[in-house]
Design an enzyme around this catalytic site. Sequence first.
Site, PDB file in Angstrom:
ATOM      1  N   SER A  22     -16.837  -2.887  -9.408  1.00 44.68           N
ATOM      2  CA  SER A  22     -17.916  -2.120  -8.797  1.00 44.68           C
ATOM      3  C   SER A  22     -19.200  -2.273  -9.588  1.00 44.68           C
ATOM      4  O   SER A  22     -19.177  -2.387 -10.825  1.00 44.68           O
ATOM      5  CB  SER A  22     -17.504  -0.644  -8.785  1.00 44.68           C
ATOM      6  OG  SER A  22     -18.611   0.169  -8.505  1.00 44.68           O
ATOM      7  N   ASP A  67       0.875  -1.187   0.000  1.00 40.93           N
ATOM      8  CA  ASP A  67       0.000   0.000   0.000  1.00 40.93           C
ATOM      9  C   ASP A  67       0.906   1.229   0.000  1.00 40.93           C
ATOM     10  O   ASP A  67       1.935   1.244   0.683  1.00 40.93           O
ATOM     11  CB  ASP A  67      -0.878  -0.013   1.260  1.00 40.93           C
ATOM     12  CG  ASP A  67      -2.136   0.824   1.094  1.00 40.93           C
ATOM     13  OD1 ASP A  67      -3.236   0.284   1.293  1.00 40.93           O
ATOM     14  OD2 ASP A  67      -2.019   2.033   0.774  1.00 40.93           O
ATOM     15  N   TYR A  76     -14.209   7.352 -12.708  1.00 46.21           N
ATOM     16  CA  TYR A  76     -13.913   6.253 -11.790  1.00 46.21           C
ATOM     17  C   TYR A  76     -14.591   4.968 -12.281  1.00 46.21           C
ATOM     18  O   TYR A  76     -13.979   3.909 -12.385  1.00 46.21           O
ATOM     19  CB  TYR A  76     -14.399   6.610 -10.367  1.00 46.21           C
ATOM     20  CG  TYR A  76     -14.640   5.406  -9.505  1.00 46.21           C
ATOM     21  CD1 TYR A  76     -13.579   4.725  -8.930  1.00 46.21           C
ATOM     22  CD2 TYR A  76     -15.939   4.927  -9.290  1.00 46.21           C
ATOM     23  CE1 TYR A  76     -13.800   3.593  -8.164  1.00 46.21           C
ATOM     24  CE2 TYR A  76     -16.168   3.807  -8.532  1.00 46.21           C
ATOM     25  CZ  TYR A  76     -15.099   3.143  -7.968  1.00 46.21           C
ATOM     26  OH  TYR A  76     -15.325   2.011  -7.232  1.00 46.21           O
ATOM     27  N   ARG A 118     -30.131   1.848  -2.450  1.00 47.92           N
ATOM     28  CA  ARG A 118     -28.897   1.127  -2.755  1.00 47.92           C
ATOM     29  C   ARG A 118     -28.889  -0.202  -2.005  1.00 47.92           C
ATOM     30  O   ARG A 118     -29.614  -0.403  -1.031  1.00 47.92           O
ATOM     31  CB  ARG A 118     -27.668   1.935  -2.293  1.00 47.92           C
ATOM     32  CG  ARG A 118     -27.465   3.242  -3.022  1.00 47.92           C
ATOM     33  CD  ARG A 118     -27.050   3.062  -4.465  1.00 47.92           C
ATOM     34  NE  ARG A 118     -26.779   4.341  -5.124  1.00 47.92           N
ATOM     35  CZ  ARG A 118     -27.710   5.119  -5.673  1.00 47.92           C
ATOM     36  NH1 ARG A 118     -28.986   4.772  -5.643  1.00 47.92           N
ATOM     37  NH2 ARG A 118     -27.376   6.252  -6.260  1.00 47.92           N
ATOM     38  N   THR A 126     -20.924  -0.047 -10.322  1.00 44.41           N
ATOM     39  CA  THR A 126     -21.001   1.122 -11.190  1.00 44.41           C
ATOM     40  C   THR A 126     -20.846   0.746 -12.666  1.00 44.41           C
ATOM     41  O   THR A 126     -21.290   1.477 -13.538  1.00 44.41           O
ATOM     42  CB  THR A 126     -19.949   2.170 -10.754  1.00 44.41           C
ATOM     43  OG1 THR A 126     -20.227   3.391 -11.376  1.00 44.41           O
ATOM     44  CG2 THR A 126     -18.548   1.758 -11.119  1.00 44.41           C
ATOM     45  N   LYS A 138     -12.998   1.275 -13.851  1.00 41.99           N
ATOM     46  CA  LYS A 138     -13.316  -0.094 -13.404  1.00 41.99           C
ATOM     47  C   LYS A 138     -13.742  -0.949 -14.602  1.00 41.99           C
ATOM     48  O   LYS A 138     -13.333  -2.103 -14.737  1.00 41.99           O
ATOM     49  CB  LYS A 138     -14.430  -0.081 -12.351  1.00 41.99           C
ATOM     50  CG  LYS A 138     -14.031   0.511 -11.018  1.00 41.99           C
ATOM     51  CD  LYS A 138     -13.047  -0.377 -10.288  1.00 41.99           C
ATOM     52  CE  LYS A 138     -12.646   0.201  -8.941  1.00 41.99           C
ATOM     53  NZ  LYS A 138     -11.547  -0.539  -8.290  1.00 41.99           N
ATOM     54  N   TYR A 195     -18.714  -4.960  -6.451  1.00 41.48           N
ATOM     55  CA  TYR A 195     -19.227  -4.577  -5.137  1.00 41.48           C
ATOM     56  C   TYR A 195     -20.448  -3.688  -5.316  1.00 41.48           C
ATOM     57  O   TYR A 195     -20.442  -2.776  -6.139  1.00 41.48           O
ATOM     58  CB  TYR A 195     -18.232  -3.716  -4.367  1.00 41.48           C
ATOM     59  CG  TYR A 195     -16.852  -4.222  -4.108  1.00 41.48           C
ATOM     60  CD1 TYR A 195     -16.464  -5.537  -4.313  1.00 41.48           C
ATOM     61  CD2 TYR A 195     -15.900  -3.328  -3.610  1.00 41.48           C
ATOM     62  CE1 TYR A 195     -15.172  -5.956  -4.035  1.00 41.48           C
ATOM     63  CE2 TYR A 195     -14.615  -3.731  -3.332  1.00 41.48           C
ATOM     64  CZ  TYR A 195     -14.247  -5.053  -3.557  1.00 41.48           C
ATOM     65  OH  TYR A 195     -12.963  -5.427  -3.278  1.00 41.48           O
TER      66      TYR A 195
HETATM   67  N1  UFG Z   1     -26.367  10.215  -0.291  1.00 48.05           N
HETATM   68  C1  UFG Z   1     -26.982  11.253   0.341  1.00 48.05           C
HETATM   69  N2  UFG Z   1     -26.207  12.109   1.071  1.00 48.05           N
HETATM   70  C2  UFG Z   1     -24.854  11.965   1.176  1.00 48.05           C
HETATM   71  C3  UFG Z   1     -24.231  10.883   0.519  1.00 48.05           C
HETATM   72  C4  UFG Z   1     -25.028  10.031  -0.212  1.00 48.05           C
HETATM   73  O1  UFG Z   1     -28.204  11.423   0.258  1.00 48.05           O
HETATM   74  O2  UFG Z   1     -24.210  12.789   1.843  1.00 48.05           O
HETATM   75  C5  UFG Z   1     -27.205   9.255  -1.047  1.00 48.05           C
HETATM   76  C6  UFG Z   1     -26.884   9.160  -2.513  1.00 48.05           C
HETATM   77  O3  UFG Z   1     -27.583  10.127  -3.257  1.00 48.05           O
HETATM   78  C7  UFG Z   1     -27.288   7.720  -2.821  1.00 48.05           C
HETATM   79  C8  UFG Z   1     -26.991   6.981  -1.518  1.00 48.05           C
HETATM   80  O4  UFG Z   1     -26.960   7.978  -0.512  1.00 48.05           O
HETATM   81  O5  UFG Z   1     -28.670   7.650  -3.066  1.00 48.05           O
HETATM   82  C9  UFG Z   1     -25.670   6.248  -1.525  1.00 48.05           C
HETATM   83  O6  UFG Z   1     -24.644   7.140  -1.894  1.00 48.05           O
HETATM   84  P1  UFG Z   1     -23.102   6.776  -1.713  1.00 48.05           P
HETATM   85  O7  UFG Z   1     -22.311   7.983  -2.130  1.00 48.05           O
HETATM   86  O8  UFG Z   1     -22.850   6.232  -0.363  1.00 48.05           O
HETATM   87  O9  UFG Z   1     -22.878   5.577  -2.733  1.00 48.05           O
HETATM   88  P2  UFG Z   1     -23.119   5.526  -4.321  1.00 48.05           P
HETATM   89  O10 UFG Z   1     -24.189   4.528  -4.549  1.00 48.05           O
HETATM   90  O11 UFG Z   1     -23.288   6.859  -4.914  1.00 48.05           O
HETATM   91  O12 UFG Z   1     -21.692   5.025  -4.827  1.00 48.05           O
HETATM   92  C10 UFG Z   1     -21.170   3.812  -4.389  1.00 48.05           C
HETATM   93  C11 UFG Z   1     -19.648   3.887  -4.330  1.00 48.05           C
HETATM   94  C12 UFG Z   1     -19.072   3.982  -5.690  1.00 48.05           C
HETATM   95  C13 UFG Z   1     -19.622   2.943  -6.586  1.00 48.05           C
HETATM   96  C14 UFG Z   1     -21.127   2.919  -6.579  1.00 48.05           C
HETATM   97  C15 UFG Z   1     -21.628   1.733  -7.343  1.00 48.05           C
HETATM   98  O13 UFG Z   1     -19.243   5.013  -3.595  1.00 48.05           O
HETATM   99  O14 UFG Z   1     -17.683   3.770  -5.579  1.00 48.05           O
HETATM  100  O15 UFG Z   1     -21.574   2.815  -5.240  1.00 48.05           O
HETATM  101  O16 UFG Z   1     -22.989   1.773  -7.502  1.00 48.05           O
HETATM  102  F1  UFG Z   1     -19.219   3.170  -7.861  1.00 48.05           F
END
Ligand code: UFG
Length: 342
Positions: free
Chosen positions: A124, A31, A149, A231, A126, A153, A177
Amino acid sequence: MTILITGGAGYVGSHTALVLCQAGYDVIVIDNLVNASREAVVRVEQLAGRRIVFVEADVRDSDTVASALTRYGVDAVIHCAGLKAVGESTERPLLYYQTNIDTTLSLCSAMERVGVKTLVFSSSATVYGDPDELPVTENAPVGWPSNPYGWSKLMIERILTDVQAADSDWSIALLRYFNPVGAHESGRIGEDPKGIPNNLMPFVTQVAVGRRATLSVFGGDYATADGTGVRDYIHVMDLAEGHLRAMHVIAERGGCRVWNLGTGRGTSVLEVVEAFKRVTGRPIDYRIVPRRAGDIAACCAAPERAQAELDWRARRGLDAIVRDAWRWQRQNPEGYMGSDRE
Ligand code: UFG
């Protein structure tokens, strides 16, 4: 058996290192500590009662990786190293493509050079973009990720698929994931984002511990039951166990195989907030704000392939996720920063 984990001091890498140590493997972590802490590896050693060889280096340093692979007699590699902040990737696409793709190319070159050809890759969900059908199976078309990003991937998945197609000595797992959250149940290791968290769960726990005032809920007008984004949140320890199973299966069966690592259950932002209050007794102050660019309404895994082929399933539910995330945050309000070794 000896396993090398790239990015093994980071969030998913450190939990995976622990699961491997506890299963009796010798673990080597490489790392560069760009988004990780040496302390995480020390704590994994304490939890497992087992030494880990720590190599502080960039995975792009192919000679260092090749010599670690031979020196320690590595049998397989779990590749977690990479940059992962979605927003930052939009601002700095070159950095993301260069880092994530170069890292993987260098790693594979080093592995090929010394004849280690078993690889588990952190991909991911994603890569599915905005899926047409939910839950999303591994056969769904890979979509159109909304940020560099996600594209990095998807490109790496393509590269690894081609590498294995050209040389069947390679055995490769592509693990897609869903949303990794939570922490080891000891509260000793967990997610330690630098700066303002981009992701929901660390933001929620930082509001609860008083580091942030209010959670912004990005969008209340999605076509979901309560209007907020849905999610598939998977406990990081379940995810870590999935890596171990995937490694076994590809070592036995070869090929390049894809598995979703998710629970099959979708949870909305407001359900996370409610669960947090129910489990910890702490209400989370929140307000609904406009949608975040690039977010999709809902995403959820079809976990059946992983269940059938890996004999694995996510065992920990939302309450365990929230309880463990909160224990980690409460015991380490400033993350690993408060520790002596930082
Ligand atoms: N959210 C909020 N407020 C915040 C952060 C997130 O409302 O402060 C919401 C987002 O809009 C979403 C949910 O919470 O509906 C989850 O958001 P995250 O940012 O925790 O996760 P994401 O689904 O956006 O993204 C994650 C990973 C990415 C990956 C993706 C794959 O962070 O690396 O899942 O679907 F690519």
